[in-house]
Design a protein around this motif. Structure first.
Motif, PDB file in Angstrom:
ATOM      1  N   TYR A 124       0.844  -1.190   0.000  1.00 16.65           N
ATOM      2  CA  TYR A 124       0.000   0.000   0.000  1.00 16.65           C
ATOM      3  C   TYR A 124       0.884   1.246   0.000  1.00 16.65           C
ATOM      4  O   TYR A 124       1.920   1.284   0.659  1.00 16.65           O
ATOM      5  CB  TYR A 124      -0.902   0.019   1.232  1.00 16.65           C
ATOM      6  CG  TYR A 124      -2.043  -0.969   1.169  1.00 16.65           C
ATOM      7  CD1 TYR A 124      -3.285  -0.590   0.671  1.00 16.65           C
ATOM      8  CD2 TYR A 124      -1.876  -2.286   1.587  1.00 16.65           C
ATOM      9  CE1 TYR A 124      -4.339  -1.498   0.600  1.00 16.65           C
ATOM     10  CE2 TYR A 124      -2.914  -3.200   1.523  1.00 16.65           C
ATOM     11  CZ  TYR A 124      -4.145  -2.798   1.028  1.00 16.65           C
ATOM     12  OH  TYR A 124      -5.179  -3.701   0.952  1.00 16.65           O
ATOM     13  N   THR A 125       0.467   2.242  -0.759  1.00 16.57           N
ATOM     14  CA  THR A 125       1.183   3.510  -0.781  1.00 16.57           C
ATOM     15  C   THR A 125       0.934   4.264   0.520  1.00 16.57           C
ATOM     16  O   THR A 125       0.116   3.854   1.350  1.00 16.57           O
ATOM     17  CB  THR A 125       0.716   4.383  -1.959  1.00 16.57           C
ATOM     18  OG1 THR A 125      -0.650   4.789  -1.719  1.00 16.57           O
ATOM     19  CG2 THR A 125       0.799   3.628  -3.270  1.00 16.57           C
ATOM     20  N   PHE A 131      -0.830  -1.274  -4.505  1.00 16.67           N
ATOM     21  CA  PHE A 131       0.011  -1.159  -5.698  1.00 16.67           C
ATOM     22  C   PHE A 131       0.805  -2.443  -5.920  1.00 16.67           C
ATOM     23  O   PHE A 131       1.090  -3.203  -4.998  1.00 16.67           O
ATOM     24  CB  PHE A 131       0.978   0.027  -5.583  1.00 16.67           C
ATOM     25  CG  PHE A 131       2.154  -0.230  -4.668  1.00 16.67           C
ATOM     26  CD1 PHE A 131       3.351  -0.741  -5.159  1.00 16.67           C
ATOM     27  CD2 PHE A 131       2.061   0.029  -3.304  1.00 16.67           C
ATOM     28  CE1 PHE A 131       4.432  -0.981  -4.316  1.00 16.67           C
ATOM     29  CE2 PHE A 131       3.131  -0.209  -2.449  1.00 16.67           C
ATOM     30  CZ  PHE A 131       4.324  -0.718  -2.960  1.00 16.67           C
ATOM     31  N   THR A 173      -1.895   0.455  -9.733  1.00 14.07           N
ATOM     32  CA  THR A 173      -2.515   0.839  -8.468  1.00 14.07           C
ATOM     33  C   THR A 173      -4.007   0.530  -8.488  1.00 14.07           C
ATOM     34  O   THR A 173      -4.575   0.167  -9.513  1.00 14.07           O
ATOM     35  CB  THR A 173      -2.319   2.347  -8.192  1.00 14.07           C
ATOM     36  OG1 THR A 173      -2.928   3.098  -9.252  1.00 14.07           O
ATOM     37  CG2 THR A 173      -0.841   2.700  -8.100  1.00 14.07           C
ATOM     38  N   LYS A 174      -4.607   0.661  -7.327  1.00 18.79           N
ATOM     39  CA  LYS A 174      -6.060   0.530  -7.152  1.00 18.79           C
ATOM     40  C   LYS A 174      -6.571  -0.812  -7.688  1.00 18.79           C
ATOM     41  O   LYS A 174      -5.978  -1.853  -7.415  1.00 18.79           O
ATOM     42  CB  LYS A 174      -6.769   1.727  -7.786  1.00 18.79           C
ATOM     43  CG  LYS A 174      -6.286   3.065  -7.226  1.00 18.79           C
ATOM     44  CD  LYS A 174      -6.847   4.242  -7.992  1.00 18.79           C
ATOM     45  CE  LYS A 174      -6.226   5.540  -7.536  1.00 18.79           C
ATOM     46  NZ  LYS A 174      -6.629   6.691  -8.367  1.00 18.79           N
ATOM     47  N   ALA A 177      -4.117  -3.126  -9.476  1.00 22.22           N
ATOM     48  CA  ALA A 177      -3.166  -3.792  -8.583  1.00 22.22           C
ATOM     49  C   ALA A 177      -3.820  -4.976  -7.881  1.00 22.22           C
ATOM     50  O   ALA A 177      -3.218  -6.047  -7.748  1.00 22.22           O
ATOM     51  CB  ALA A 177      -2.635  -2.795  -7.554  1.00 22.22           C
TER      52      ALA A 177
END
Length: 270
Positions: A124-125, A131, A173-174, A177
């Motif tokens: 996770y970012t 991600f 991402t999101k 991902a």
């Protein structure tokens, strides 16, 4: 080493990314993989999969990143084994830019999981977004991941070398991902335990209600570039093309500075 076997496909991807094939005098040489000791379990799996004598050792040394780095090293010296992995696409010596996906039939998602386990990240970012990323110096491997991930997730990525260190950074991402992680890290697959755990954690992510879905990017066509270049300004071009003024401003700057090719420089359509 049958790369249609998911275990060997994974192992080969990992070796391409994190392994080193060295030649010596005469017929001497070795295949080795050195990783953080926390991941030593995967080296034991490789040792069991390999029908040749090999060894696993540990060492502690100072590196550019830590004064005390504890690593595990798997080493295989058999000439026949080295010849096999070399024939499949693991070059001798420096190979980060030269590796390519196998040219024989292989289990694709397992191969890519090996690549991601060795040279990628999952998690996770700082903003809490899931991600999956890969950092690679190989244009062929980066492009292959982009093609494969698009087929799995529908999300397109275009790779370009990082100007600072000359590598490719491919990031999803999101939802993309979440989908890619679930596809690559299926139940009971061979993988680094910590990466498998990280991949499983992405499954619980749900897009917040207030987070809008960004529409897919719209590619610029040659006729649009010509219209933009011949326009009196970006405001007029935006109205004519049905694009935002910001998009037109960025595209115009790229055309004028040579970041993208002008329409007159493009090859004619066949």
């Amino acid at each position: 080493m049958d790369l249609e076997d998911p275990r060997y496909a994974y192992m080969f991807g990992f070796l391409q990314a994190d392994g080193h094939l060295a030649s010596g005098t005469g017929n001497k040489g070795r295949l080795s993989v050195e990783i953080n000791v926390r991941d030593i379990a995967i080296l034991r799996e490789f040792q069991q999969l390999t029908p040749y004598n090999s060894s696993i050792t540990e060492r502690v040394r100072s590196t550019n990143y830590a004064e005390r780095h504890h690593s595990a090293v798997w080493t295989l010296c058999d000439r026949e084994a080295r010849a096999k992995v070399n024939d499949l696409g693991l070059p001798y010596g420096r190979k980060s830019k030269r590796i390519t996906p196998p040219r024989v039939e292989f289990s694709r998602r397992d191969y890519l999981r090996g690549i991601v386990d060795a040279d990628g990240s999952i998690g996770y970012t700082g903003q809490g977004l899931p991600f999956v990323s890969l950092t690679t110096a190989s244009a062929a491997v980066g492009a292959y991941l982009c093609r494969y991930a698009k087929a799995v997730t529908g999300t397109a990525r275009r790779i370009g070398r990082n100007t600072r260190d000359g590598v490719y950074n491919v990031v999803y991402t999101k939802e993309a991902a979440v989908q890619l992680a679930a596809h690559l890290y299926y139940p009971n697959c061979l993988s680094l335990a910590r990466k498998s755990t990280a991949a499983a954690s992405l499954a619980s992510w749900e897009r917040p209600a207030a987070m809008r879905v960004r529409p897919p990017g719209r590619r610029w066509k040659p006729w649009e570039d010509r219209t933009l270049l011949n326009s009196e300004g970006t405001t007029a071009a935006a109205a004519e093309l049905g694009r935002s003024e910001a998009s037109c401003s960025v595209r115009l700057w790229r055309l004028r500075t040579g970041q993208v090719r002008r329409p007159e420089d493009l090859p004619p359509n066949p």
